[in-house]
Design a protein around this motif. Sequence first.
Motif, short mmCIF file in Angstrom:
data_model
loop_
_atom_site.label_atom_id
_atom_site.label_comp_id
_atom_site.label_asym_id
_atom_site.label_seq_id
_atom_site.Cartn_x
_atom_site.Cartn_y
_atom_site.Cartn_z
N THR A 1 -3.57 -6.53 -4.01
CA THR A 1 -2.57 -6.52 -5.07
C THR A 1 -2.36 -5.12 -5.62
OG1 THR A 1 -3.11 -8.79 -5.71
CG2 THR A 1 -1.99 -7.44 -7.35
N GLY A 2 -3.45 -4.37 -5.78
CA GLY A 2 -3.33 -3.01 -6.27
C GLY A 2 -2.57 -2.12 -5.31
N ARG A 3 -2.85 -2.25 -4.01
CA ARG A 3 -2.14 -1.45 -3.02
C ARG A 3 -0.65 -1.79 -3.02
NH1 ARG A 3 -6.92 -2.62 -0.19
NH2 ARG A 3 -5.95 -4.31 0.99
N ARG A 4 -0.35 -3.07 -3.15
CA ARG A 4 1.06 -3.48 -3.19
C ARG A 4 1.74 -3.00 -4.46
NH1 ARG A 4 -1.01 -9.41 -1.37
NH2 ARG A 4 -1.14 -8.99 0.88
N LEU A 5 0.98 -2.96 -5.55
CA LEU A 5 1.53 -2.48 -6.81
C LEU A 5 1.89 -1.01 -6.72
CD1 LEU A 5 2.12 -3.57 -9.65
CD2 LEU A 5 -0.15 -2.77 -10.34
N TYR A 6 0.98 -0.21 -6.16
CA TYR A 6 1.28 1.21 -5.98
C TYR A 6 2.44 1.40 -5.01
CZ TYR A 6 -2.80 3.07 -8.48
OH TYR A 6 -3.72 3.44 -9.45
N ALA A 7 2.48 0.60 -3.96
CA ALA A 7 3.58 0.71 -3.00
C ALA A 7 4.91 0.41 -3.69
CB ALA A 7 3.35 -0.24 -1.84
N THR A 8 4.91 -0.57 -4.57
CA THR A 8 6.11 -0.90 -5.33
C THR A 8 6.54 0.26 -6.19
OG1 THR A 8 5.52 -3.26 -5.39
CG2 THR A 8 7.08 -2.48 -7.05
N GLY A 9 5.58 0.92 -6.81
CA GLY A 9 5.90 2.04 -7.67
C GLY A 9 6.41 3.25 -6.91
N PHE A 10 5.84 3.51 -5.74
CA PHE A 10 6.24 4.67 -4.97
C PHE A 10 7.61 4.48 -4.31
CE2 PHE A 10 1.53 5.71 -4.53
CZ PHE A 10 1.61 6.72 -5.48
N ASN A 11 7.83 3.30 -3.75
CA ASN A 11 9.11 3.05 -3.08
C ASN A 11 9.31 1.54 -2.98
OD1 ASN A 11 11.32 2.76 -1.28
ND2 ASN A 11 10.85 4.72 -0.33
N ALA A 12 10.00 0.99 -3.97
CA ALA A 12 10.16 -0.45 -4.05
C ALA A 12 10.91 -1.02 -2.85
CB ALA A 12 10.87 -0.83 -5.35
N ASP A 13 11.94 -0.31 -2.39
CA ASP A 13 12.72 -0.81 -1.26
C ASP A 13 11.89 -0.88 0.01
OD1 ASP A 13 14.98 -1.08 -2.83
OD2 ASP A 13 15.67 0.96 -2.42
N ALA A 14 11.11 0.18 0.26
CA ALA A 14 10.26 0.18 1.45
C ALA A 14 9.19 -0.91 1.35
CB ALA A 14 9.60 1.55 1.62
N ALA A 15 8.61 -1.07 0.17
CA ALA A 15 7.60 -2.11 -0.02
C ALA A 15 8.20 -3.50 0.20
CB ALA A 15 7.01 -2.01 -1.42
N ARG A 16 9.41 -3.71 -0.26
CA ARG A 16 10.07 -5.00 -0.10
C ARG A 16 10.31 -5.30 1.38
NH1 ARG A 16 14.15 -3.84 -2.76
NH2 ARG A 16 13.26 -4.29 -4.82
N LEU A 17 10.70 -4.28 2.13
CA LEU A 17 10.92 -4.46 3.56
C LEU A 17 9.63 -4.78 4.30
CD1 LEU A 17 13.47 -1.57 4.25
CD2 LEU A 17 13.93 -4.04 4.20
N GLN A 18 8.51 -4.39 3.75
CA GLN A 18 7.21 -4.67 4.36
C GLN A 18 6.63 -5.99 3.88
OE1 GLN A 18 4.93 -1.20 3.39
NE2 GLN A 18 5.91 0.07 4.94
#
Length: 346
Positions: A196-213
């Motif tokens: 969850t923490g890794r996904r949270l940081y990924a959302t903060g860094f680049n939400a669009d890229a995280a959503r695609l993943q």
Amino acid sequence: MSLPGTPVRRATAALSFRNIGAVYVWLVIVVLFSVWAPDTFPTAVTVKQVLNGNAVAGLVALSVVPPLAARVFDLSIAYTMSLTSVLTAHFMVSAGLGPGAAIALAMTAALLIGVVNGIVVVVLRVDSFIATLATGALIQSLITMVTNDSSITGVQLLAEPFANIAQLDAGGITLPVLYLLLAALAIWFVLEHTATGRRLYATGFNADAARLQGVRTDRLRFLTLVASALLSGLAGVVFASSVGSGSPTAGTPYLLSAYAAAFVGATQLRAGRFNAWGTVLAVLLLGTGITGLGLATSAQWAASLFTGSVLIVALVLTGGRIALPAVLRRRTGTRPKTTTSKEVRG
């Protein structure tokens, strides 16, 4: 097999100014005020004052870390803190409820605020800065309706067991310091040691890229706003216990210092990432400076000047850290390490 000198290089990197610069600044502040106010500052009493006096500020600062990690602002934290403070006092003094029921109802109100913030920001797609500011205005109107802008006092707030929530101590260190450490430990564990923490940081860094993943970015942002409201609400309850009253302006002084601490914390330990222990370190740094200014009998405006100056510097440093990978690419032609799909989904 590790290369020779690797432990030394790691230790050097861990102790570098770039990684823990706030610690060195903190030490400079301690030395400065020890010279400026030698009779009052370098004492055990001052250490306890810094810890006890900044525990609530630390809780409020930690409340903004999860939303900021997902690049969401929650400016309603100060109002939520004030609301739970006055609601707890109101239910105990005016309604005659016990501490447990009063706190439960106040925290339910904080939970509802978090849900409303989540709906407005995530579902209705309103910018979080504007949305939570508007929510704060609505909360303030409720506070005024309950208190008529007057503090709620009563013997119930000064008696046990409610008073023990914030005033019980061991060796001069009060319980809110323990609450601060437990909250920091929980946030640190979630952000640094869970998927969850890794996904949270990924959302903060680049939400669009995280959503695609495959990351459910909207759900994460929603949950961070709920967590922020609950933690700031807890800070309001602790504040009411510490002062023995419900103040309609309890949270107002903590808004600036909370964001100052969070942004300073983002330059420490986990450069460019909002993190729990960096935030706690920043709270203590700010608290030491403000306490030192008070003991040195400086002007009343000095504390606000100190906090504001630290926040400006932190914003500059944090902005530089976040943009640093792009700068390095242009200058060295190397690529920064990116979060892989496997790491995000971990």
